[in-house]
Design a protein around this motif. Structure first.
Motif, PDB file in Angstrom:
ATOM      1  N   LEU A  74     -10.129  67.817  27.125  1.00 50.74           N
ATOM      2  CA  LEU A  74     -10.693  69.080  26.643  1.00 50.74           C
ATOM      3  C   LEU A  74     -11.016  68.987  25.155  1.00 50.74           C
ATOM      4  O   LEU A  74     -12.055  69.483  24.703  1.00 50.74           O
ATOM      5  CB  LEU A  74      -9.702  70.222  26.905  1.00 50.74           C
ATOM      6  CG  LEU A  74     -10.097  71.609  26.382  1.00 50.74           C
ATOM      7  CD1 LEU A  74     -11.437  72.055  26.971  1.00 50.74           C
ATOM      8  CD2 LEU A  74      -9.001  72.625  26.707  1.00 50.74           C
ATOM      9  N   PHE A  75     -10.145  68.356  24.394  1.00 47.14           N
ATOM     10  CA  PHE A  75     -10.386  68.190  22.967  1.00 47.14           C
ATOM     11  C   PHE A  75     -11.659  67.383  22.724  1.00 47.14           C
ATOM     12  O   PHE A  75     -12.504  67.757  21.909  1.00 47.14           O
ATOM     13  CB  PHE A  75      -9.187  67.508  22.312  1.00 47.14           C
ATOM     14  CG  PHE A  75      -9.355  67.231  20.845  1.00 47.14           C
ATOM     15  CD1 PHE A  75      -9.541  68.271  19.952  1.00 47.14           C
ATOM     16  CD2 PHE A  75      -9.333  65.940  20.358  1.00 47.14           C
ATOM     17  CE1 PHE A  75      -9.702  68.023  18.583  1.00 47.14           C
ATOM     18  CE2 PHE A  75      -9.485  65.681  19.002  1.00 47.14           C
ATOM     19  CZ  PHE A  75      -9.674  66.730  18.121  1.00 47.14           C
ATOM     20  N   VAL A  76     -11.811  66.290  23.457  1.00 45.17           N
ATOM     21  CA  VAL A  76     -13.003  65.462  23.317  1.00 45.17           C
ATOM     22  C   VAL A  76     -14.254  66.260  23.692  1.00 45.17           C
ATOM     23  O   VAL A  76     -15.275  66.207  23.000  1.00 45.17           O
ATOM     24  CB  VAL A  76     -12.891  64.190  24.175  1.00 45.17           C
ATOM     25  CG1 VAL A  76     -14.213  63.433  24.204  1.00 45.17           C
ATOM     26  CG2 VAL A  76     -11.786  63.285  23.645  1.00 45.17           C
ATOM     27  N   ALA A  77     -14.174  67.029  24.782  1.00 48.32           N
ATOM     28  CA  ALA A  77     -15.318  67.843  25.198  1.00 48.32           C
ATOM     29  C   ALA A  77     -15.672  68.881  24.138  1.00 48.32           C
ATOM     30  O   ALA A  77     -16.845  69.189  23.914  1.00 48.32           O
ATOM     31  CB  ALA A  77     -15.015  68.533  26.527  1.00 48.32           C
ATOM     32  N   SER A  78     -14.660  69.423  23.457  1.00 49.05           N
ATOM     33  CA  SER A  78     -14.908  70.456  22.446  1.00 49.05           C
ATOM     34  C   SER A  78     -15.633  69.904  21.227  1.00 49.05           C
ATOM     35  O   SER A  78     -16.249  70.653  20.475  1.00 49.05           O
ATOM     36  CB  SER A  78     -13.587  71.103  22.018  1.00 49.05           C
ATOM     37  OG  SER A  78     -12.830  70.242  21.179  1.00 49.05           O
ATOM     38  N   LEU A  79     -15.579  68.583  21.024  1.00 48.35           N
ATOM     39  CA  LEU A  79     -16.287  67.975  19.901  1.00 48.35           C
ATOM     40  C   LEU A  79     -17.793  67.928  20.143  1.00 48.35           C
ATOM     41  O   LEU A  79     -18.574  67.817  19.208  1.00 48.35           O
ATOM     42  CB  LEU A  79     -15.764  66.554  19.657  1.00 48.35           C
ATOM     43  CG  LEU A  79     -14.285  66.437  19.307  1.00 48.35           C
ATOM     44  CD1 LEU A  79     -13.881  64.962  19.210  1.00 48.35           C
ATOM     45  CD2 LEU A  79     -13.958  67.170  18.015  1.00 48.35           C
ATOM     46  N   GLU A  80     -18.188  67.978  21.419  1.00 51.13           N
ATOM     47  CA  GLU A  80     -19.600  68.023  21.814  1.00 51.13           C
ATOM     48  C   GLU A  80     -20.387  66.847  21.237  1.00 51.13           C
ATOM     49  O   GLU A  80     -21.468  67.008  20.674  1.00 51.13           O
ATOM     50  CB  GLU A  80     -20.223  69.360  21.396  1.00 51.13           C
ATOM     51  CG  GLU A  80     -19.558  70.549  22.070  1.00 51.13           C
ATOM     52  CD  GLU A  80     -20.142  71.891  21.650  1.00 51.13           C
ATOM     53  OE1 GLU A  80     -20.585  71.999  20.486  1.00 51.13           O
ATOM     54  OE2 GLU A  80     -20.172  72.802  22.488  1.00 51.13           O
ATOM     55  N   LEU A  81     -19.825  65.652  21.411  1.00 48.47           N
ATOM     56  CA  LEU A  81     -20.475  64.440  20.918  1.00 48.47           C
ATOM     57  C   LEU A  81     -21.081  63.665  22.083  1.00 48.47           C
ATOM     58  O   LEU A  81     -20.633  63.773  23.222  1.00 48.47           O
ATOM     59  CB  LEU A  81     -19.448  63.558  20.199  1.00 48.47           C
ATOM     60  CG  LEU A  81     -18.709  64.214  19.035  1.00 48.47           C
ATOM     61  CD1 LEU A  81     -17.680  63.252  18.472  1.00 48.47           C
ATOM     62  CD2 LEU A  81     -19.688  64.652  17.950  1.00 48.47           C
ATOM     63  N   ARG A  82     -22.094  62.861  21.785  1.00 47.52           N
ATOM     64  CA  ARG A  82     -22.709  62.033  22.821  1.00 47.52           C
ATOM     65  C   ARG A  82     -21.831  60.829  23.158  1.00 47.52           C
ATOM     66  O   ARG A  82     -21.921  60.283  24.262  1.00 47.52           O
ATOM     67  CB  ARG A  82     -24.078  61.536  22.353  1.00 47.52           C
ATOM     68  CG  ARG A  82     -25.147  62.605  22.278  1.00 47.52           C
ATOM     69  CD  ARG A  82     -26.496  61.978  21.955  1.00 47.52           C
ATOM     70  NE  ARG A  82     -26.953  61.132  23.044  1.00 47.52           N
ATOM     71  CZ  ARG A  82     -27.736  60.072  22.900  1.00 47.52           C
ATOM     72  NH1 ARG A  82     -28.125  59.701  21.698  1.00 47.52           N
ATOM     73  NH2 ARG A  82     -28.125  59.375  23.939  1.00 47.52           N
ATOM     74  N   VAL A  83     -21.024  60.400  22.211  1.00 49.79           N
ATOM     75  CA  VAL A  83     -20.171  59.232  22.400  1.00 49.79           C
ATOM     76  C   VAL A  83     -18.724  59.687  22.495  1.00 49.79           C
ATOM     77  O   VAL A  83     -18.248  60.436  21.635  1.00 49.79           O
ATOM     78  CB  VAL A  83     -20.334  58.242  21.229  1.00 49.79           C
ATOM     79  CG1 VAL A  83     -19.407  57.054  21.393  1.00 49.79           C
ATOM     80  CG2 VAL A  83     -21.785  57.794  21.113  1.00 49.79           C
ATOM     81  N   ASP A  84     -18.031  59.263  23.531  1.00 52.67           N
ATOM     82  CA  ASP A  84     -16.607  59.565  23.645  1.00 52.67           C
ATOM     83  C   ASP A  84     -15.872  58.737  22.589  1.00 52.67           C
ATOM     84  O   ASP A  84     -15.876  57.497  22.653  1.00 52.67           O
ATOM     85  CB  ASP A  84     -16.111  59.200  25.048  1.00 52.67           C
ATOM     86  CG  ASP A  84     -14.663  59.636  25.293  1.00 52.67           C
ATOM     87  OD1 ASP A  84     -13.888  59.723  24.316  1.00 52.67           O
ATOM     88  OD2 ASP A  84     -14.305  59.880  26.449  1.00 52.67           O
ATOM     89  N   PRO A  85     -15.243  59.384  21.610  1.00 51.01           N
ATOM     90  CA  PRO A  85     -14.602  58.614  20.526  1.00 51.01           C
ATOM     91  C   PRO A  85     -13.480  57.707  21.002  1.00 51.01           C
ATOM     92  O   PRO A  85     -13.089  56.776  20.295  1.00 51.01           O
ATOM     93  CB  PRO A  85     -14.088  59.707  19.580  1.00 51.01           C
ATOM     94  CG  PRO A  85     -14.019  60.945  20.399  1.00 51.01           C
ATOM     95  CD  PRO A  85     -15.107  60.837  21.417  1.00 51.01           C
ATOM     96  N   ARG A  86     -12.969  57.941  22.206  1.00 51.34           N
ATOM     97  CA  ARG A  86     -11.874  57.110  22.712  1.00 51.34           C
ATOM     98  C   ARG A  86     -12.314  55.700  23.073  1.00 51.34           C
ATOM     99  O   ARG A  86     -11.463  54.808  23.219  1.00 51.34           O
ATOM    100  CB  ARG A  86     -11.228  57.793  23.915  1.00 51.34           C
ATOM    101  CG  ARG A  86     -10.476  59.057  23.551  1.00 51.34           C
ATOM    102  CD  ARG A  86      -9.995  59.811  24.767  1.00 51.34           C
ATOM    103  NE  ARG A  86     -11.098  60.344  25.541  1.00 51.34           N
ATOM    104  CZ  ARG A  86     -10.960  61.138  26.592  1.00 51.34           C
ATOM    105  NH1 ARG A  86      -9.748  61.481  26.987  1.00 51.34           N
ATOM    106  NH2 ARG A  86     -12.011  61.590  27.246  1.00 51.34           N
ATOM    107  N   VAL A  87     -13.602  55.478  23.225  1.00 45.54           N
ATOM    108  CA  VAL A  87     -14.081  54.129  23.545  1.00 45.54           C
ATOM    109  C   VAL A  87     -14.329  53.312  22.287  1.00 45.54           C
ATOM    110  O   VAL A  87     -14.633  52.119  22.358  1.00 45.54           O
ATOM    111  CB  VAL A  87     -15.376  54.179  24.389  1.00 45.54           C
ATOM    112  CG1 VAL A  87     -15.189  55.053  25.608  1.00 45.54           C
ATOM    113  CG2 VAL A  87     -16.564  54.668  23.564  1.00 45.54           C
ATOM    114  N   ILE A  88     -14.210  53.956  21.125  1.00 43.71           N
ATOM    115  CA  ILE A  88     -14.557  53.281  19.870  1.00 43.71           C
ATOM    116  C   ILE A  88     -13.512  52.249  19.479  1.00 43.71           C
ATOM    117  O   ILE A  88     -13.846  51.131  19.068  1.00 43.71           O
ATOM    118  CB  ILE A  88     -14.755  54.320  18.750  1.00 43.71           C
ATOM    119  CG1 ILE A  88     -16.020  55.148  19.035  1.00 43.71           C
ATOM    120  CG2 ILE A  88     -14.848  53.648  17.387  1.00 43.71           C
ATOM    121  CD1 ILE A  88     -16.273  56.243  18.036  1.00 43.71           C
ATOM    122  N   ALA A  89     -12.234  52.597  19.580  1.00 45.73           N
ATOM    123  CA  ALA A  89     -11.180  51.668  19.150  1.00 45.73           C
ATOM    124  C   ALA A  89     -11.245  50.323  19.863  1.00 45.73           C
ATOM    125  O   ALA A  89     -11.194  49.265  19.206  1.00 45.73           O
ATOM    126  CB  ALA A  89      -9.808  52.308  19.323  1.00 45.73           C
TER     127      ALA A  89
END
Length: 209
Positions: A74-89
């Motif tokens: 839900l937190f990730v969805a609330s950021l409304e980004l095209r890229v899921d930041p969890r895949v960055i690390a």
């Protein structure tokens, strides 16, 4: 069906009081997301609960989980980004600790140089300067990106190192994309990678004063 029966049925369907919380609908999903973004921005991740978001949105917490999954989802969805930041690390650490600084800078520039990705990110960055949104960027950046990178690399003094890394990356974003300061704003990405990657790598793995 008699006219009287038809009228009575219409009366029941339009005037009977609804009980319990609001059922799911596209509008309900949007309401949950709006409340979640506000709560995460104002209170931070740890102090925000799914139950509290559900109550404020007028739905059952089970419906929040149905739409979004876990609290982190839900937190990730609330950021409304095209890229899921969890895949960055994993992307940053894939080539090992010696290339992590370059990977961080290169990925930052590739995401921000893409116009479609940049628009929601600009709104997120601007929230830093708004009292009601001050918790959103630190939570997103620290919890979902820098924290996992630090853990994967096994850094000593991780909080200190990642704060230095964050200061450099945020500085690039603000000067290049928000303030549009030249020559940074129009510099080729490869020039910036060559300039900043050694600095970021030093923060990650070099000796600290």
């Amino acid at each position: 069906m008699s006219e009287r029966q038809r009228v009575n049925r219409e009366d029941l369907s339009t005037t009977a009081p609804r009980r319990g919380r609001r059922p799911g609908s596209p509008n309900t999903r949007a309401a949950i997301l709006a409340v979640a973004r506000q709560r995460f921005a104002q209170q931070g991740y740890a102090a925000t609960s799914v139950r509290g978001i559900a109550a404020a949105a007028g739905v059952d917490s089970a419906l929040v989980h149905h739409y979004f999954g876990t609290k982190e989802d839900l937190f990730v969805a609330s950021l409304e980004l095209r890229v899921d930041p969890r895949v960055i690390a994993p992307t940053i650490t894939a080539e090992g600790p010696d290339r992590a600084g370059e990977s961080l800078v290169r990925l930052l520039l590739s995401v921000w140089d893409d116009e479609e990705s940049r628009l929601p990110l600009m709104a997120l960055v601007r929230s830093i300067f708004e009292p009601e949104g001050k918790a959103l960027v630190p939570e997103a950046f620290g919890r979902l990106i820098l924290g996992p990178v630090s853990e994967a690399l096994g850094l000593d003094e991780p909080e200190r190192r990642m704060a230095l890394v964050g200061s450099q990356l945020v500085g690039i974003v603000v000067l290049r994309y928000v303030a549009r300061i030249e020559p940074l704003a129009s510099a080729p990405a490869e020039t910036l990678v060559a300039t900043y990657a050694p600095v970021v790598q030093g923060y990650l793995a070099g000796p600290l004063p």
